[in-house]
Design a protein around this motif. Structure first.
Motif, mmCIF file in Angstrom:
data_model
loop_
_atom_site.group_PDB
_atom_site.id
_atom_site.type_symbol
_atom_site.label_atom_id
_atom_site.label_comp_id
_atom_site.label_asym_id
_atom_site.label_seq_id
_atom_site.Cartn_x
_atom_site.Cartn_y
_atom_site.Cartn_z
ATOM 1 N N PHE A 39 53.354 16.546 43.733
ATOM 2 C CA PHE A 39 51.970 17.004 43.789
ATOM 3 C C PHE A 39 51.115 16.062 42.960
ATOM 4 O O PHE A 39 51.543 15.591 41.915
ATOM 5 N N GLY A 40 49.914 15.789 43.445
ATOM 6 C CA GLY A 40 49.028 14.911 42.700
ATOM 7 C C GLY A 40 47.580 15.168 43.052
ATOM 8 O O GLY A 40 47.255 16.087 43.807
ATOM 9 N N ARG A 41 46.702 14.374 42.461
ATOM 10 C CA ARG A 41 45.262 14.467 42.721
ATOM 11 C C ARG A 41 44.729 13.082 43.029
ATOM 12 O O ARG A 41 45.137 12.093 42.420
ATOM 13 N N ARG A 47 43.444 17.451 46.241
ATOM 14 C CA ARG A 47 44.879 17.626 46.038
ATOM 15 C C ARG A 47 45.676 16.861 47.091
ATOM 16 O O ARG A 47 45.264 16.731 48.232
ATOM 17 N N VAL A 48 46.866 16.398 46.678
ATOM 18 C CA VAL A 48 47.774 15.675 47.555
ATOM 19 C C VAL A 48 49.178 16.225 47.342
ATOM 20 O O VAL A 48 49.576 16.498 46.211
ATOM 21 N N GLU A 49 49.904 16.408 48.438
ATOM 22 C CA GLU A 49 51.302 16.828 48.365
ATOM 23 C C GLU A 49 52.127 15.862 49.203
ATOM 24 O O GLU A 49 51.784 15.572 50.345
ATOM 25 N N LEU A 50 53.200 15.351 48.637
ATOM 26 C CA LEU A 50 54.079 14.420 49.320
ATOM 27 C C LEU A 50 55.476 15.027 49.338
ATOM 28 O O LEU A 50 56.012 15.400 48.294
ATOM 29 N N ARG A 66 50.364 15.644 52.787
ATOM 30 C CA ARG A 66 49.328 16.636 53.058
ATOM 31 C C ARG A 66 48.257 16.476 51.974
ATOM 32 O O ARG A 66 48.576 16.366 50.803
ATOM 33 N N ALA A 67 47.020 16.442 52.410
ATOM 34 C CA ALA A 67 45.925 16.251 51.461
ATOM 35 C C ALA A 67 44.744 17.119 51.872
ATOM 36 O O ALA A 67 44.625 17.520 53.028
#
Length: 77
Positions: A39-41, A47-50, A66-67
Motif C-alpha cells: 500500500f502506498g500514496r 492511494r495505491v495498492e499493488l 489499483r489506484a
C-alpha cells in the motif's frame, strides 16, 4: 432453470451435502497466495495498492495495480 423469488433460499455451508446430486463435481482451489500486497500514496495524496501475483524472473513480476485514479505511465529502467 427458473429464476423466481420462490426459488431463493437462505442456506449455510453445512447444507451443501443436501444440495449435491450424483455426478456433481466439486473443484477445490488450494493455491497459496503470496503475502505481497503493498500500500502506498502518490505524490498527489491518492492511494495505491499493488498486489504481486507471481514472480516470473528475478527482476520481473506479474502484478495488479489499483489506484484512486490511474497513475501516469512509468519509464522502465
Amino acid at each position: 432453470m427458473e429464476h423466481s423469488a420462490a426459488a431463493l433460499r437462505d442456506l449455510q455451508f453445512a447444507d451443501l451435502p443436501q444440495l449435491l446430486r450424483p455426478h456433481d463435481l466439486l473443484v477445490f482451489n488450494n493455491t497459496r497466495v503470496m503475502r505481497a500486497r503493498l500500500f502506498g500514496r502518490k505524490s498527489s495524496g491518492g492511494r495505491v495498492e499493488l498486489l504481486i501475483e507471481r514472480v516470473l524472473t528475478p527482476h520481473i513480476a506479474l502484478a495488479h495495480l489499483r489506484a484512486s485514479k490511474a497513475p501516469a505511465a512509468v519509464q522502465r529502467c
